[in-house]
Write a protein that holds these residues in place. Structure first.
Motif, PDB file in Angstrom:
ATOM      1  N   GLU A   6       0.831  -1.203   0.000  1.00  0.00           N
ATOM      2  CA  GLU A   6       0.000   0.000   0.000  1.00  0.00           C
ATOM      3  C   GLU A   6       0.868   1.257   0.000  1.00  0.00           C
ATOM      4  N   SER A   7       0.300   2.328  -0.513  1.00  0.00           N
ATOM      5  CA  SER A   7       0.957   3.634  -0.474  1.00  0.00           C
ATOM      6  C   SER A   7      -0.109   4.718  -0.560  1.00  0.00           C
ATOM      7  N   GLY A   8       0.301   5.951  -0.278  1.00  0.00           N
ATOM      8  CA  GLY A   8      -0.605   7.082  -0.449  1.00  0.00           C
ATOM      9  C   GLY A   8      -1.154   7.681   0.827  1.00  0.00           C
ATOM     10  N   GLY A   9      -0.861   7.073   1.956  1.00  0.00           N
ATOM     11  CA  GLY A   9      -1.350   7.622   3.213  1.00  0.00           C
ATOM     12  C   GLY A   9      -0.614   8.897   3.587  1.00  0.00           C
ATOM     13  N   GLY A  10      -1.133   9.546   4.613  1.00  0.00           N
ATOM     14  CA  GLY A  10      -0.496  10.773   5.078  1.00  0.00           C
ATOM     15  C   GLY A  10      -1.412  11.567   5.973  1.00  0.00           C
ATOM     16  N   LEU A  11      -1.003  12.803   6.218  1.00  0.00           N
ATOM     17  CA  LEU A  11      -1.772  13.725   7.051  1.00  0.00           C
ATOM     18  C   LEU A  11      -2.595  14.641   6.150  1.00  0.00           C
ATOM     19  N   VAL A  12      -3.874  14.748   6.439  1.00  0.00           N
ATOM     20  CA  VAL A  12      -4.758  15.591   5.637  1.00  0.00           C
ATOM     21  C   VAL A  12      -5.733  16.295   6.574  1.00  0.00           C
ATOM     22  N   GLN A  13      -6.140  17.490   6.185  1.00  0.00           N
ATOM     23  CA  GLN A  13      -7.104  18.228   6.992  1.00  0.00           C
ATOM     24  C   GLN A  13      -8.506  17.689   6.790  1.00  0.00           C
ATOM     25  N   ALA A  98      -6.309  -9.499  -0.359  1.00  0.00           N
ATOM     26  CA  ALA A  98      -6.756 -10.400  -1.418  1.00  0.00           C
ATOM     27  C   ALA A  98      -7.086 -11.742  -0.769  1.00  0.00           C
ATOM     28  N   ALA A  99      -8.275 -12.239  -1.046  1.00  0.00           N
ATOM     29  CA  ALA A  99      -8.664 -13.563  -0.558  1.00  0.00           C
ATOM     30  C   ALA A  99      -8.453 -14.548  -1.690  1.00  0.00           C
ATOM     31  N   LEU A 100      -7.353 -15.275  -1.624  1.00  0.00           N
ATOM     32  CA  LEU A 100      -6.992 -16.172  -2.722  1.00  0.00           C
ATOM     33  C   LEU A 100      -7.735 -17.498  -2.660  1.00  0.00           C
ATOM     34  N   SER A 101      -8.255 -17.831  -1.491  1.00  0.00           N
ATOM     35  CA  SER A 101      -9.082 -19.011  -1.319  1.00  0.00           C
ATOM     36  C   SER A 101      -9.786 -18.860   0.026  1.00  0.00           C
ATOM     37  N   ASN A 102     -10.581 -19.882   0.377  1.00  0.00           N
ATOM     38  CA  ASN A 102     -11.261 -19.825   1.677  1.00  0.00           C
ATOM     39  C   ASN A 102     -10.277 -19.842   2.838  1.00  0.00           C
ATOM     40  N   LEU A 103      -9.081 -20.312   2.582  1.00  0.00           N
ATOM     41  CA  LEU A 103      -8.092 -20.458   3.659  1.00  0.00           C
ATOM     42  C   LEU A 103      -6.922 -19.495   3.536  1.00  0.00           C
ATOM     43  N   ILE A 104      -6.750 -18.882   2.370  1.00  0.00           N
ATOM     44  CA  ILE A 104      -5.562 -18.074   2.134  1.00  0.00           C
ATOM     45  C   ILE A 104      -5.951 -16.620   1.889  1.00  0.00           C
ATOM     46  N   GLU A 105      -5.491 -15.758   2.787  1.00  0.00           N
ATOM     47  CA  GLU A 105      -5.661 -14.319   2.628  1.00  0.00           C
ATOM     48  C   GLU A 105      -4.284 -13.675   2.604  1.00  0.00           C
ATOM     49  N   VAL A 106      -4.158 -12.665   1.781  1.00  0.00           N
ATOM     50  CA  VAL A 106      -2.920 -11.904   1.702  1.00  0.00           C
ATOM     51  C   VAL A 106      -3.222 -10.467   2.084  1.00  0.00           C
ATOM     52  N   TRP A 107      -2.410  -9.928   2.988  1.00  0.00           N
ATOM     53  CA  TRP A 107      -2.586  -8.560   3.474  1.00  0.00           C
ATOM     54  C   TRP A 107      -1.346  -7.729   3.150  1.00  0.00           C
ATOM     55  N   GLY A 108      -1.565  -6.474   2.907  1.00  0.00           N
ATOM     56  CA  GLY A 108      -0.449  -5.550   2.809  1.00  0.00           C
ATOM     57  C   GLY A 108       0.014  -5.124   4.185  1.00  0.00           C
ATOM     58  N   GLN A 109       1.037  -4.291   4.207  1.00  0.00           N
ATOM     59  CA  GLN A 109       1.622  -3.852   5.472  1.00  0.00           C
ATOM     60  C   GLN A 109       0.880  -2.666   6.073  1.00  0.00           C
ATOM     61  N   GLY A 110       0.024  -2.044   5.270  1.00  0.00           N
ATOM     62  CA  GLY A 110      -0.778  -0.929   5.756  1.00  0.00           C
ATOM     63  C   GLY A 110      -0.158   0.419   5.449  1.00  0.00           C
ATOM     64  N   THR A 111      -1.030   1.413   5.333  1.00  0.00           N
ATOM     65  CA  THR A 111      -0.597   2.796   5.171  1.00  0.00           C
ATOM     66  C   THR A 111      -1.449   3.661   6.103  1.00  0.00           C
ATOM     67  N   LEU A 112      -0.800   4.581   6.793  1.00  0.00           N
ATOM     68  CA  LEU A 112      -1.468   5.349   7.830  1.00  0.00           C
ATOM     69  C   LEU A 112      -2.103   6.614   7.268  1.00  0.00           C
ATOM     70  N   VAL A 113      -3.368   6.813   7.595  1.00  0.00           N
ATOM     71  CA  VAL A 113      -4.097   8.018   7.222  1.00  0.00           C
ATOM     72  C   VAL A 113      -4.469   8.754   8.502  1.00  0.00           C
ATOM     73  N   THR A 114      -4.066  10.009   8.584  1.00  0.00           N
ATOM     74  CA  THR A 114      -4.395  10.838   9.734  1.00  0.00           C
ATOM     75  C   THR A 114      -5.154  12.061   9.254  1.00  0.00           C
ATOM     76  N   VAL A 115      -6.364  12.238   9.785  1.00  0.00           N
ATOM     77  CA  VAL A 115      -7.197  13.379   9.413  1.00  0.00           C
ATOM     78  C   VAL A 115      -7.267  14.307  10.624  1.00  0.00           C
ATOM     79  N   SER A 116      -6.628  15.434  10.491  1.00  0.00           N
ATOM     80  CA  SER A 116      -6.527  16.353  11.624  1.00  0.00           C
ATOM     81  C   SER A 116      -6.208  17.753  11.138  1.00  0.00           C
ATOM     82  N   SER A 117      -6.706  18.728  11.875  1.00  0.00           N
ATOM     83  CA  SER A 117      -6.387  20.115  11.561  1.00  0.00           C
ATOM     84  C   SER A 117      -5.191  20.590  12.389  1.00  0.00           C
TER      85      SER A 117
END
Length: 117
Positions: A6-13, A98-117
């Motif tokens: 994942e990419s694109g996270g950040g701080l936004v108002q 991504a759910a590749l099967s009933n038993l196999i899921e693949v997750w990304g590492q995550g991207t942080l989104v912060t909404v603050s003024s």
């Protein structure tokens, strides 16, 4: 190697916009539905949006309907989450899955989104 990045996270108002991207590799991306989840501090991970393998069907959590849009580009092996009218309660780590099967899921590492003024 099956991987989601994942990419694109950040701080936004409040009221601002962000677009998250999730680049997939190691599997036939166009064959699988993709999902975005989020997890706020101290809360359980929740489903935000889902898109079908071809992109023709989408579904959203009630909390983001009308503000977020999930899309995908199968030629680029990438799924997107366009987030508009962001609120402080949207602050979370966002993950694609991504759910590749009933038993196999693949997750990304995550991207942080912060909404603050």
């Amino acid at each position: 190697q099956v991987q989601l990045v994942e990419s694109g996270g950040g701080l936004v108002q409040p009221g601002g916009s962000l677009r998250l991207s999730c680049a997939a590799s190691g599997f036939t991306f166009s064959s699988y539905a993709m999902s975005w989840y989020r997890q706020a501090p101290g809360k359980e991970r929740e489903l935000v949006a889902v898109i079908s393998s071809a992109g023709g069907r989408t579904n959203y959590a009630d909390s983001v309907k009308g503000r977020f849009t999930i899309s995908r580009d199968n030629a680029k092996n990438t799924v997107y989450l366009q987030m508009n009218s962001l609120r402080p309660e949207d602050t979370a780590a966002y993950y694609c899955k991504a759910a590749l099967s009933n038993l196999i899921e693949v997750w990304g590492q995550g991207t942080l989104v912060t909404v603050s003024s």
